[in-house]
Every structure is written in structure tokens, then in C-alpha cells.
Design an enzyme around this catalytic site. Structure first.
Site, PDB file in Angstrom:
ATOM      1  N   SER A 129       0.758  -1.261   0.033  1.00 55.57           N
ATOM      2  CA  SER A 129       0.108  -0.093  -0.074  1.00 55.57           C
ATOM      3  C   SER A 129       0.778   1.033   0.157  1.00 55.57           C
ATOM      4  O   SER A 129       2.184   1.168   0.275  1.00 55.57           O
ATOM      5  CB  SER A 129      -0.803  -0.197   1.063  1.00 55.57           C
ATOM      6  OG  SER A 129      -1.200   1.260   1.575  1.00 55.57           O
ATOM      7  N   TYR A 184      -2.502  -0.351  10.464  1.00 52.82           N
ATOM      8  CA  TYR A 184      -2.266  -0.602   8.604  1.00 52.82           C
ATOM      9  C   TYR A 184      -1.133  -0.282   8.160  1.00 52.82           C
ATOM     10  O   TYR A 184      -0.608  -0.950   7.363  1.00 52.82           O
ATOM     11  CB  TYR A 184      -3.606   0.034   8.085  1.00 52.82           C
ATOM     12  CG  TYR A 184      -3.774  -0.430   6.697  1.00 52.82           C
ATOM     13  CD1 TYR A 184      -4.187  -1.587   6.421  1.00 52.82           C
ATOM     14  CD2 TYR A 184      -3.726   0.652   5.877  1.00 52.82           C
ATOM     15  CE1 TYR A 184      -4.464  -1.999   4.909  1.00 52.82           C
ATOM     16  CE2 TYR A 184      -3.752   0.441   4.509  1.00 52.82           C
ATOM     17  CZ  TYR A 184      -4.045  -0.870   4.003  1.00 52.82           C
ATOM     18  OH  TYR A 184      -4.131  -1.138   2.653  1.00 52.82           O
TER      19      TYR A 184
HETATM   20  P1  NAD Z   1     -12.001  -5.777   0.162  1.00 52.96           P
HETATM   21  O1  NAD Z   1     -12.395  -5.381   1.418  1.00 52.96           O
HETATM   22  O2  NAD Z   1     -12.840  -5.497  -0.984  1.00 52.96           O
HETATM   23  O3  NAD Z   1     -11.517  -7.292   0.095  1.00 52.96           O
HETATM   24  C1  NAD Z   1     -10.754  -8.093   0.949  1.00 52.96           C
HETATM   25  C2  NAD Z   1     -11.098  -9.565   0.939  1.00 52.96           C
HETATM   26  O4  NAD Z   1     -10.386 -10.159   1.957  1.00 52.96           O
HETATM   27  C3  NAD Z   1     -12.522  -9.707   1.246  1.00 52.96           C
HETATM   28  O5  NAD Z   1     -12.978 -10.667   0.108  1.00 52.96           O
HETATM   29  C4  NAD Z   1     -12.469 -10.450   2.524  1.00 52.96           C
HETATM   30  O6  NAD Z   1     -13.524 -11.191   2.562  1.00 52.96           O
HETATM   31  C5  NAD Z   1     -11.206 -11.206   2.484  1.00 52.96           C
HETATM   32  N1  NAD Z   1     -10.771 -11.348   4.022  1.00 52.96           N
HETATM   33  C6  NAD Z   1     -10.757 -10.862   4.997  1.00 52.96           C
HETATM   34  N2  NAD Z   1     -10.367 -11.137   5.954  1.00 52.96           N
HETATM   35  C7  NAD Z   1      -9.953 -12.683   5.689  1.00 52.96           C
HETATM   36  C8  NAD Z   1      -9.280 -13.408   6.324  1.00 52.96           C
HETATM   37  N3  NAD Z   1      -8.994 -13.404   7.703  1.00 52.96           N
HETATM   38  N4  NAD Z   1      -9.001 -14.573   5.646  1.00 52.96           N
HETATM   39  C9  NAD Z   1      -9.306 -14.477   4.208  1.00 52.96           C
HETATM   40  N5  NAD Z   1      -9.871 -13.864   3.736  1.00 52.96           N
HETATM   41  C10 NAD Z   1     -10.204 -12.552   4.188  1.00 52.96           C
HETATM   42  O7  NAD Z   1     -10.415  -4.824   0.141  1.00 52.96           O
HETATM   43  P2  NAD Z   1      -9.821  -4.591  -1.061  1.00 52.96           P
HETATM   44  O8  NAD Z   1      -9.885  -3.004  -1.080  1.00 52.96           O
HETATM   45  O9  NAD Z   1      -9.950  -5.225  -2.539  1.00 52.96           O
HETATM   46  O10 NAD Z   1      -8.059  -4.690  -0.662  1.00 52.96           O
HETATM   47  C11 NAD Z   1      -7.479  -5.844  -1.236  1.00 52.96           C
HETATM   48  C12 NAD Z   1      -6.026  -5.623  -0.768  1.00 52.96           C
HETATM   49  O11 NAD Z   1      -5.455  -4.224  -1.171  1.00 52.96           O
HETATM   50  C13 NAD Z   1      -5.678  -5.631   0.927  1.00 52.96           C
HETATM   51  O12 NAD Z   1      -4.525  -6.411   1.022  1.00 52.96           O
HETATM   52  C14 NAD Z   1      -5.682  -3.969   0.867  1.00 52.96           C
HETATM   53  O13 NAD Z   1      -4.970  -3.762   2.197  1.00 52.96           O
HETATM   54  C15 NAD Z   1      -4.813  -3.575  -0.314  1.00 52.96           C
HETATM   55  N6  NAD Z   1      -5.042  -2.372  -0.671  1.00 52.96           N
HETATM   56  C16 NAD Z   1      -6.258  -1.684  -0.926  1.00 52.96           C
HETATM   57  C17 NAD Z   1      -6.084  -0.271  -1.505  1.00 52.96           C
HETATM   58  C18 NAD Z   1      -7.464   0.493  -1.756  1.00 52.96           C
HETATM   59  O14 NAD Z   1      -7.408   1.705  -2.159  1.00 52.96           O
HETATM   60  N7  NAD Z   1      -8.725  -0.220  -1.500  1.00 52.96           N
HETATM   61  C19 NAD Z   1      -5.160   0.441  -1.432  1.00 52.96           C
HETATM   62  C20 NAD Z   1      -3.819  -0.308  -1.011  1.00 52.96           C
HETATM   63  C21 NAD Z   1      -3.570  -1.418  -0.736  1.00 52.96           C
END
Ligand code: NAD
Length: 283
Positions: free
Chosen positions: A166, A179
Site C-alpha cells: 500500500s 495498517y
Molecule cells: P476488500 O475488503 O474489498 O477485500 C478483502 C477481501 O479479503 C474480502 O473478500 C474479505 O472477505 C477477505 N478477507 C478478510 N479477512 C480475511 C481472512 N481472515 N481470511 C481470508 N480472507 C479474508 O479489500 P480491497 O480493497 O480489495 O483490498 C485488497 C488488498 O489491497 C488488501 O490487502 C488491502 O489492504 C490492499 N489495498 C487496498 C487499497 C484500496 O485503496 N482499496 C489500497 C492499497 C492496498
């Protein structure tokens, strides 16, 4: 001369944790488009099955949903057994599960003389339970699946791990210390593991998404009442040289690049996909 392609990914087996989420789904679509077999390993099995069925129908690729909790080794081992039985040995792991929580978020960005008597709104009011949960989901939730899902790669002396970092890993954003610390640890772990596994044929890299509006951060960047950007959301756009949030599809090219043999000599790096955010000094 043969044109470069992602054909090496055809028929390989990829596991993506958190693959039912917003960014994960976009990654799964990209990987399915080149004929890789995919297991969406997610704590939310129902959504994983739904996303898998939709993408399988759309792409013709073999995509399955598997129940897995990235914080529970036994659950990961059961998921691996199911994936091996249904799809075969695992070639690629994407550690996509992660996210922040309001319980690990301070109410104010910084302490000032005006707010310093309301300690509960600051760093001093953070509950350890929320902090631990977020740190574990992002760090241990990458470490444990990597221990379990890369075992077939050791046997094959070939494999790829792609972690999801991130912008917080480079410079922490205000309000979200757990985070930020966890994602910084992902960059460090990506480097560490890439060195540890380099001689046994396993590459380890990470992608650092910039800002995408998803379930985990909507409460911070969109004003619930008006649907417009919150002041924090507007600040992000103002600090992104391309002047916008990313679309989940913007991650697709980097994902394919880092998991395919096209990046064969690349290990231990983190690629930002951020519209220039990490390059901008703010002035
Ligand atoms: P999201 O919340 O849409 O998806 C996360 C998924 O992880 C969900 O399907 C959830 O059910 C699953 N999950 C949660 N806890 C879990 C567990 N204990 N075991 C297995 N699965 C689990 O989030 P996203 O925005 O698609 O993020 C995906 C990744 O990208 C994450 O690592 C997040 O930190 C990272 N990220 C997101 C952004 C953003 O802007 N959204 C930016 C940088 C990094």
C-alpha cells in the site's frame, strides 16, 4: 521472433487470498483471461463462490471458491488440500487479503492544543484489540498463507508470490497506524523472503496500490451524506498527479507482469500503481 505474451500462465494454478474483494476480483479477471486455473481463497466463501462462478462463465477459465481464513493455519492447510485435489499443485500465490478497520483508526489526524484533552480521539485512545486485528490480518495474514501455499513450489523448484502492499508502506497516512505499520512490514518481508527463496526458484514481489475506493476505506474518503469526496478523499485526489482515484482494473497489467515468466529476473521489488502519488512531494 515470437511475440512476447503471458502464455506461460496458461494451465498454471494460482491461489489468491481475499480474491472475492474489490481489488482481488479485478486481479482474478486478469489472470482468468490468460487461462490460469484460479482458487479464490476467502473467509467469505459465499462471495468467493459467486465471484468464481461469474468469472469462470465469462472467461472459460477454471475458477473455484475455497473457504480459508488467512489467520488460521489449519484452515489454510484444508484449503490447500482442496485446491490440490480440484486444480493440482499450486504455482502462484497472491496474498490479497488485508485491510483497515475503524477500530484501528484515530478520530483526529494530529494532536493539537485544541483537541489534546480528548485523548480518546487520538493515538492514546486506540484499543489494542482493534490494533492487533488489523496488524495481524495484514502481516500474519500474508506470512501464514505463504508458508502453506508455497510448498508445491518448493517441490517444483519454481513459483511466484505476489504480496499486496500500500502507499502507507512508504509514508504512513494519518489516522491508521496499525495498517501503515503492517503494510511497511509487507515490503520488508517481501525483500526478506525473496532473498530466502531465490535459490530454490521462487520469486517474491509486491504491488503497492495507490488509492481505490473500496469497502475498507469508503468511510474515510467519501462523505456518507452527500456521496462527494470527504476532505480526506479530496486531499488524496489533490496529491495524486493524475488527479483521480484508481480503478481496480488498473492493477491488472502489473499483476500479470509480476506473476508471469516475463518478469523472470525480478524478485524482491514493490511496484507502486498509484497515478504518481508516491512520486509527488506535495508541492
Ligand atoms: P476488500 O475488503 O474489498 O477485500 C478483502 C477481501 O479479503 C474480502 O473478500 C474479505 O472477505 C477477505 N478477507 C478478510 N479477512 C480475511 C481472512 N481472515 N481470511 C481470508 N480472507 C479474508 O479489500 P480491497 O480493497 O480489495 O483490498 C485488497 C488488498 O489491497 C488488501 O490487502 C488491502 O489492504 C490492499 N489495498 C487496498 C487499497 C484500496 O485503496 N482499496 C489500497 C492499497 C492496498
Amino acid at each position: 521472433m515470437q511475440a512476447l505474451s503471458f502464455n506461460d500462465l496458461k494451465g498454471k494454478v494460482c491461489v489468491i487470498t481475499g480474491g472475492a474483494g474489490v481489488l482481488g476480483t479485478a486481479m482474478v479477471k486478469a489472470i482468468a483471461s490468460v487461462g490460469t486455473k484460479i482458487a479464490i481463497a476467502d473467509i467469505n466463501k459465499e462471495t468467493a463462490d459467486k465471484v468464481a462462478a461469474e468469472i469462470a462463465a465469462e472467461s472459460g477459465a477454471e475458477v473455484i471458491g475455497v473457504a480459508a481464513n488467512v489467520l488460521d493455519k489449519e484452515s489454510l492447510e484444508a484449503a490447500k488440500a482442496e485446491i490440490n485435489k480440484k486444480l493440482g499443485p499450486i504455482d502462484i500465490l497472491i496474498n490479497g487479503a488485508g485491510g483497515n478497520s475503524p477500530q484501528a483508526t484515530t478520530k483526529v489526524e494530529t494532536m493539537t492544543e485544541e483537541n489534546m484533552d480528548k485523548l480518546e480521539d487520538t493515538f492514546y485512545g486506540l484499543e489494542m484489540e482493534g490494533f492487533d486485528k488489523v496488524f495481524a490480518l495484514n502481516f500474519k495474514g500474508t506470512l501464514l498463507p505463504t508458508m502453506v501455499f508455497t510448498r508445491d513450489m518448493l517441490t517444483n523448484k519454481k513459483g511466484v508470490v505476489l504480496n499486496v502492499s500500500s502507499m502507507n508502506s512508504y509514508k504512513p497516512l494519518t489516522k491508521i497506524p496499525a495498517y501503515s505499520a503492517a503494510k511497511a512490514s509487507i515490503n520488508n518481508f517481501t525483500e526478506w523472503l525473496s532473498v530466502h527463496l531465490a535459490k530454490v526458484g521462487i520469486r517474491v514481489n509486491a504491488v503497492a496500490p495507490g488509492f481505490f475506493i473500496t469497502n475498507q476505506n469508503r468511510f474515510l474518503v467519501v462523505d456518507e451524506k452527500t456521496g462527494n469526496y470527504s476532505p480526506r478523499g479530496q486531499k488524496i485526489v489533490d496529491n495524486t498527479p493524475m488527479g483521480k482515484f484508481g480503478e481496480p482494473e488498473d492493477l491488472q497489467g502489473t499483476t500479470l507482469f509480476l506473476i508471469s515468466d516475463i518478469s523472470n529476473f525480478i524478485t524482491g521489488i514493490v511496484i507502486p500503481v498509484d497515478g504518481g502519488y508516491s512520486a509527488f512531494g506535495g508541492v
